[in-house]
Design a protein around this motif. Structure first.
Motif, PDB file in Angstrom:
ATOM      1  N   THR A 258      -4.208  -1.387  -3.425  1.00  0.00           N
ATOM      2  CA  THR A 258      -3.717  -0.037  -3.708  1.00  0.00           C
ATOM      3  C   THR A 258      -4.852   0.989  -3.749  1.00  0.00           C
ATOM      4  OG1 THR A 258      -3.901  -0.256  -6.128  1.00  0.00           O
ATOM      5  CG2 THR A 258      -1.874  -1.049  -5.099  1.00  0.00           C
TER       6      THR A 258
ATOM      7  N   THR B 103      -7.200   1.460   1.706  1.00  0.00           N
ATOM      8  CA  THR B 103      -6.338   2.262   2.579  1.00  0.00           C
ATOM      9  C   THR B 103      -7.144   2.889   3.708  1.00  0.00           C
ATOM     10  OG1 THR B 103      -4.849   2.777   0.736  1.00  0.00           O
ATOM     11  CG2 THR B 103      -4.748   4.214   2.666  1.00  0.00           C
TER      12      THR B 103
ATOM     13  N   THR C  57      -3.177  -0.613   9.541  1.00  0.00           N
ATOM     14  CA  THR C  57      -2.474  -0.022   8.408  1.00  0.00           C
ATOM     15  C   THR C  57      -1.363  -0.946   7.931  1.00  0.00           C
ATOM     16  OG1 THR C  57      -2.941   2.181   9.276  1.00  0.00           O
ATOM     17  CG2 THR C  57      -1.230   1.999   7.584  1.00  0.00           C
TER      18      THR C  57
ATOM     19  N   GLN D 205      -3.724  -4.693   3.757  1.00  0.00           N
ATOM     20  CA  GLN D 205      -3.142  -4.797   2.418  1.00  0.00           C
ATOM     21  C   GLN D 205      -2.358  -6.101   2.260  1.00  0.00           C
ATOM     22  OE1 GLN D 205      -3.246  -2.120   4.342  1.00  0.00           O
ATOM     23  NE2 GLN D 205      -3.299  -0.201   3.169  1.00  0.00           N
TER      24      GLN D 205
END
Length: 248
Positions: free
Chosen positions: A143, A148, A157, A161
């Motif tokens: 996060t 990011t 993208t 994560q």
């Protein structure tokens, strides 16, 4: 191509191939092939004797030995080997580095998922942690702004994560063991670091490039080594800022 390094070292020591053969008590033809035959590497005992005789480290005379952890490292440089990419590091080197840890293994990454899925590190962690080996894993906080931004730069993208979440799930299986610490961090990752006792792999990161495509320095700890000190200090800074991961 002949072994020009060995050839030069013999000459610099004021010796001939016949002198080398006589000192090592081998056939002159055998000694000659060490110099003239491409890729010919003597047996360990002969390598050690040659190195002592000409006063040059084994890894310098035979660069292919850089990946062999049982060869005495070059005593005047911390750099064992430079790999053009993480993907080009031999699988066997990762395996041996992981298996040979006796005191401490430190990892600073965003994901590092390949350690589990390609090198099956979790059983090793369980066994060695029980033997007193210390493990510290600093993985990314998916996060965080840094993660990011990195995902956007490398064009993954959401993918980065997801890999981080998977790695955290994997590490949750060992996070509650004695001698194992897992933390999450949101620092900018200029380098991924993998320390195995006195061996360190430094995976530099290139803007827009995937980690597996970027160069890796293989360093060994030497007294007064400035590169080693710099990278280990970097790990410690990131570790202090990271948050402990709570086990289930």
């Amino acid at each position: 191509m002949p072994n020009e390094r060995l050839q030069s070292a013999i000459r610099a020591a004021g010796l001939t191939i016949d002198d080398l053969a006589r000192e090592l008590r081998v056939d002159p033809k055998t000694a000659g092939r060490w110099v003239t035959v491409d890729g010919r590497v003597p047996h360990p005992g002969n390598r050690r004797d040659i190195s002592n005789l000409v006063g040059v480290d084994e890894v310098h005379l035979w660069p292919s030995l850089a990946e062999n952890l049982h060869v005495k490292p070059n005593t005047d440089t911390e750099l064992v080997h430079l790999y053009p990419s993480r993907s080009s590091i031999p699988f066997t080197l990762w395996t041996e580095l992981i298996a040979s840890v006796k005191e401490q293994m430190d990892v600073l990454v965003f994901s590092g998922q390949f350690l589990v899925e390609q090198h099956d590190i979790l059983p090793v962690v369980r066994q060695k942690a029980a033997e007193g080996v210390r493990f510290r894993f600093a993985v990314g906080d998916e996060t965080s702004t840094a993660v990011t931004q990195r995902a956007m730069e490398e064009g993954t993208t959401g993918g980065l994560q997801g890999r981080i979440q998977m790695m955290r799930r994997y590490l949750a299986e060992v996070a509650d063991l004695s001698n194992v610490e897992v933390r999450t961090h949101g620092t900018i990752l200029y380098n991924s670091l993998y320390r195995f006792d006195d061996n360190l792999l430094v995976n530099g990161h290139v803007f827009g490039g995937l980690a597996g495509q970027n160069p890796v320095l293989h360093l060994r700890q030497l007294p007064g080594g400035l590169m080693w000190k710099n990278y280990v200090r970097s790990f410690d800074h990131a570790w202090k800022q990271a948050r402990p991961e709570l086990s289930d």
